[in-house]
Design a protein around this motif. Structure first.
Motif, PDB file in Angstrom:
ATOM      1  N   PRO A  79       0.800  -1.229   0.000  1.00 20.10           N
ATOM      2  CA  PRO A  79       0.000   0.000   0.000  1.00 20.10           C
ATOM      3  C   PRO A  79       0.838   1.288   0.000  1.00 20.10           C
ATOM      4  CG  PRO A  79      -0.856  -1.552   1.612  1.00 20.10           C
ATOM      5  CD  PRO A  79       0.420  -2.113   1.109  1.00 20.10           C
ATOM      6  N   SER A  80       2.058   1.223   0.543  1.00 17.18           N
ATOM      7  CA  SER A  80       2.882   2.433   0.590  1.00 17.18           C
ATOM      8  C   SER A  80       3.706   2.646  -0.681  1.00 17.18           C
ATOM      9  CB  SER A  80       3.816   2.378   1.803  1.00 17.18           C
ATOM     10  OG  SER A  80       4.721   1.295   1.669  1.00 17.18           O
ATOM     11  N   MET A  81       3.644   1.706  -1.623  1.00 14.00           N
ATOM     12  CA  MET A  81       4.422   1.827  -2.859  1.00 14.00           C
ATOM     13  C   MET A  81       3.639   2.609  -3.912  1.00 14.00           C
ATOM     14  SD  MET A  81       5.986  -1.941  -3.401  1.00 14.00           S
ATOM     15  CE  MET A  81       6.702  -2.873  -2.095  1.00 14.00           C
ATOM     16  N   ASN A  82       4.305   3.578  -4.519  1.00 11.34           N
ATOM     17  CA  ASN A  82       3.709   4.375  -5.595  1.00 11.34           C
ATOM     18  C   ASN A  82       4.289   3.867  -6.907  1.00 11.34           C
ATOM     19  OD1 ASN A  82       2.682   6.253  -7.318  1.00 11.34           O
ATOM     20  ND2 ASN A  82       3.690   8.015  -6.384  1.00 11.34           N
ATOM     21  N   SER A  83       3.500   3.141  -7.678  1.00 11.49           N
ATOM     22  CA  SER A  83       3.995   2.539  -8.914  1.00 11.49           C
ATOM     23  C   SER A  83       4.412   3.580  -9.952  1.00 11.49           C
ATOM     24  CB  SER A  83       2.948   1.592  -9.513  1.00 11.49           C
ATOM     25  OG  SER A  83       1.750   2.277  -9.751  1.00 11.49           O
ATOM     26  N   ASP A  84       3.873   4.804  -9.840  1.00 15.49           N
ATOM     27  CA  ASP A  84       4.267   5.870 -10.777  1.00 15.49           C
ATOM     28  C   ASP A  84       5.702   6.326 -10.526  1.00 15.49           C
ATOM     29  OD1 ASP A  84       1.727   5.762 -11.865  1.00 15.49           O
ATOM     30  OD2 ASP A  84       0.952   7.349 -10.556  1.00 15.49           O
ATOM     31  N   ALA A  85       6.183   6.192  -9.300  1.00 14.21           N
ATOM     32  CA  ALA A  85       7.539   6.629  -8.953  1.00 14.21           C
ATOM     33  C   ALA A  85       8.587   5.558  -9.248  1.00 14.21           C
ATOM     34  CB  ALA A  85       7.596   7.004  -7.476  1.00 14.21           C
ATOM     35  N   ALA A  86       8.158   4.360  -9.650  1.00 11.70           N
ATOM     36  CA  ALA A  86       9.092   3.267  -9.902  1.00 11.70           C
ATOM     37  C   ALA A  86       9.860   3.489 -11.204  1.00 11.70           C
ATOM     38  CB  ALA A  86       8.336   1.951  -9.968  1.00 11.70           C
ATOM     39  N   ARG A  87      11.170   3.170 -11.154  1.00  8.72           N
ATOM     40  CA  ARG A  87      12.010   3.240 -12.355  1.00  8.72           C
ATOM     41  C   ARG A  87      11.947   1.901 -13.077  1.00  8.72           C
ATOM     42  NH1 ARG A  87      17.597   5.092  -9.795  1.00  8.72           N
ATOM     43  NH2 ARG A  87      18.278   3.557 -11.307  1.00  8.72           N
ATOM     44  N   VAL A  88      12.027   1.950 -14.392  1.00  9.03           N
ATOM     45  CA  VAL A  88      12.065   0.718 -15.175  1.00  9.03           C
ATOM     46  C   VAL A  88      13.410   0.050 -14.922  1.00  9.03           C
ATOM     47  CG1 VAL A  88      12.000  -0.255 -17.505  1.00  9.03           C
ATOM     48  CG2 VAL A  88      10.503   1.646 -16.907  1.00  9.03           C
ATOM     49  N   TYR A  89      13.378  -1.249 -14.642  1.00 10.72           N
ATOM     50  CA  TYR A  89      14.608  -1.973 -14.311  1.00 10.72           C
ATOM     51  C   TYR A  89      15.542  -2.064 -15.503  1.00 10.72           C
ATOM     52  CZ  TYR A  89      17.805  -5.792 -13.397  1.00 10.72           C
ATOM     53  OH  TYR A  89      18.945  -6.552 -13.267  1.00 10.72           O
ATOM     54  N   SER A  90      16.822  -1.817 -15.228  1.00 10.13           N
ATOM     55  CA  SER A  90      17.874  -1.979 -16.223  1.00 10.13           C
ATOM     56  C   SER A  90      19.122  -2.477 -15.506  1.00 10.13           C
ATOM     57  CB  SER A  90      18.169  -0.650 -16.917  1.00 10.13           C
ATOM     58  OG  SER A  90      19.304  -0.791 -17.746  1.00 10.13           O
ATOM     59  N   MET A  91      19.804  -3.426 -16.111  1.00  6.26           N
ATOM     60  CA  MET A  91      21.024  -3.961 -15.501  1.00  6.26           C
ATOM     61  C   MET A  91      22.138  -2.928 -15.463  1.00  6.26           C
ATOM     62  SD  MET A  91      21.094  -7.953 -16.906  1.00  6.26           S
ATOM     63  CE  MET A  91      22.544  -7.670 -17.792  1.00  6.26           C
ATOM     64  N   GLN A 112      15.625  -4.286  -1.343  1.00  7.35           N
ATOM     65  CA  GLN A 112      15.767  -4.588   0.076  1.00  7.35           C
ATOM     66  C   GLN A 112      17.187  -4.337   0.577  1.00  7.35           C
ATOM     67  OE1 GLN A 112      13.116  -6.613   2.189  1.00  7.35           O
ATOM     68  NE2 GLN A 112      12.220  -5.033   0.916  1.00  7.35           N
ATOM     69  N   ARG A 113      18.183  -4.748  -0.230  1.00  9.37           N
ATOM     70  CA  ARG A 113      19.575  -4.538   0.173  1.00  9.37           C
ATOM     71  C   ARG A 113      20.487  -4.638  -1.034  1.00  9.37           C
ATOM     72  NH1 ARG A 113      22.664  -9.497   2.126  1.00  9.37           N
ATOM     73  NH2 ARG A 113      21.595 -11.218   1.126  1.00  9.37           N
ATOM     74  N   VAL A 114      21.669  -4.047  -0.882  1.00  9.08           N
ATOM     75  CA  VAL A 114      22.693  -4.106  -1.913  1.00  9.08           C
ATOM     76  C   VAL A 114      23.587  -5.293  -1.579  1.00  9.08           C
ATOM     77  CG1 VAL A 114      24.625  -2.898  -2.988  1.00  9.08           C
ATOM     78  CG2 VAL A 114      22.603  -1.622  -2.250  1.00  9.08           C
ATOM     79  N   VAL A 115      23.745  -6.198  -2.539  1.00  9.47           N
ATOM     80  CA  VAL A 115      24.543  -7.401  -2.336  1.00  9.47           C
ATOM     81  C   VAL A 115      25.792  -7.275  -3.191  1.00  9.47           C
ATOM     82  CG1 VAL A 115      24.569  -9.918  -2.461  1.00  9.47           C
ATOM     83  CG2 VAL A 115      22.420  -8.725  -2.059  1.00  9.47           C
ATOM     84  N   GLY A 116      26.907  -6.970  -2.576  1.00  9.47           N
ATOM     85  CA  GLY A 116      28.139  -6.814  -3.340  1.00  9.47           C
ATOM     86  C   GLY A 116      28.127  -5.531  -4.145  1.00  9.47           C
ATOM     87  N   SER A 117      28.977  -5.484  -5.170  1.00 13.31           N
ATOM     88  CA  SER A 117      29.107  -4.248  -5.944  1.00 13.31           C
ATOM     89  C   SER A 117      28.157  -4.196  -7.140  1.00 13.31           C
ATOM     90  CB  SER A 117      30.546  -4.091  -6.429  1.00 13.31           C
ATOM     91  OG  SER A 117      30.889  -5.200  -7.249  1.00 13.31           O
ATOM     92  N   GLN A 118      27.673  -5.357  -7.605  1.00 14.54           N
ATOM     93  CA  GLN A 118      26.849  -5.340  -8.817  1.00 14.54           C
ATOM     94  C   GLN A 118      25.553  -6.128  -8.687  1.00 14.54           C
ATOM     95  OE1 GLN A 118      29.439  -6.678 -11.930  1.00 14.54           O
ATOM     96  NE2 GLN A 118      30.291  -4.649 -12.218  1.00 14.54           N
ATOM     97  N   THR A 130      17.475 -11.842  -6.589  1.00 11.39           N
ATOM     98  CA  THR A 130      18.733 -11.127  -6.663  1.00 11.39           C
ATOM     99  C   THR A 130      18.897 -10.659  -8.096  1.00 11.39           C
ATOM    100  OG1 THR A 130      19.654 -12.535  -4.940  1.00 11.39           O
ATOM    101  CG2 THR A 130      21.225 -11.291  -6.266  1.00 11.39           C
ATOM    102  N   MET A 131      19.056  -9.359  -8.248  1.00 10.07           N
ATOM    103  CA  MET A 131      19.105  -8.766  -9.581  1.00 10.07           C
ATOM    104  C   MET A 131      20.478  -8.132  -9.805  1.00 10.07           C
ATOM    105  SD  MET A 131      15.891  -9.352 -10.337  1.00 10.07           S
ATOM    106  CE  MET A 131      15.602  -8.424 -11.798  1.00 10.07           C
ATOM    107  N   ARG A 132      20.924  -8.160 -11.036  1.00 12.40           N
ATOM    108  CA  ARG A 132      22.203  -7.533 -11.397  1.00 12.40           C
ATOM    109  C   ARG A 132      21.985  -6.051 -11.652  1.00 12.40           C
ATOM    110  NH1 ARG A 132      27.173  -9.059 -14.733  1.00 12.40           N
ATOM    111  NH2 ARG A 132      27.586  -7.024 -15.614  1.00 12.40           N
ATOM    112  N   CYS A 133      22.972  -5.264 -11.258  1.00 10.28           N
ATOM    113  CA  CYS A 133      22.903  -3.810 -11.492  1.00 10.28           C
ATOM    114  C   CYS A 133      24.312  -3.277 -11.633  1.00 10.28           C
ATOM    115  CB  CYS A 133      22.159  -3.121 -10.354  1.00 10.28           C
ATOM    116  SG  CYS A 133      23.043  -3.183  -8.793  1.00 10.28           S
ATOM    117  N   LYS A 134      24.404  -1.986 -11.812  1.00  2.99           N
ATOM    118  CA  LYS A 134      25.706  -1.331 -11.979  1.00  2.99           C
ATOM    119  C   LYS A 134      26.309  -0.967 -10.652  1.00  2.99           C
ATOM    120  CE  LYS A 134      27.879   2.377 -14.471  1.00  2.99           C
ATOM    121  NZ  LYS A 134      27.686   3.469 -15.353  1.00  2.99           N
TER     122      LYS A 134
END
Length: 134
Positions: A79-91, A112-118, A130-134
């Protein structure tokens, strides 16, 4: 309280090394400390006396399914999440904790948390991923 004195030929419960159970035995030899050798009433094997083992407590389950806890967490946060403020996921993007993302397959998610550097751990309706990111 009466103390019982043991003697050869007396019945005693012990752990049988062949049957692998607590069964009745007959005392064959004694020492000052207690029985030394016994004979199993079930298999007739003679062996060193081993006291009866204590029954183990059955294992208790912490949670029937870890996904259930994640699903409950999602339901309280949704209920506290605003879907309009969400960014489209990109690795190739960088994400911070509590950032909202919109994944094309998993839908709306909360970092929820940053796991490692990427990598980041994201809570989706289906559970944590677990998602990959920059």
């Amino acid at each position: 309280m009466e103390s019982t004195t043991l003697s050869p030929g007396d019945a005693i419960e012990a752990r049988c090394t062949k049957c692998r159970k607590n069964v009745g035995h007959v005392i064959l030899t004694l020492s000052e400390e207690g029985p030394l050798t016994v004979q199993c009433n079930s298999c007739a094997r003679e062996h060193k006396y081993r006291p009866p083992s204590v029954a183990k407590k059955p294992a208790t389950r912490r949670s029937a399914n870890p996904k259930d806890a994640e699903r409950k967490e999602w339901e309280t946060l949704r209920p506290s999440m605003n879907s309009d403020a969400a960014r489209v996921y990109s690795m190739t993007d960088a994400y911070k904790v509590k950032a909202l993302i919109n994944h094309p397959l998993f839908g709306l998610g909360l970092v929820q948390r940053v796991v490692g550097s990427q990598k980041v751990e994201v809570l989706f309706e289906d559970g944590k991923k677990t998602m990959r990111c920059k």
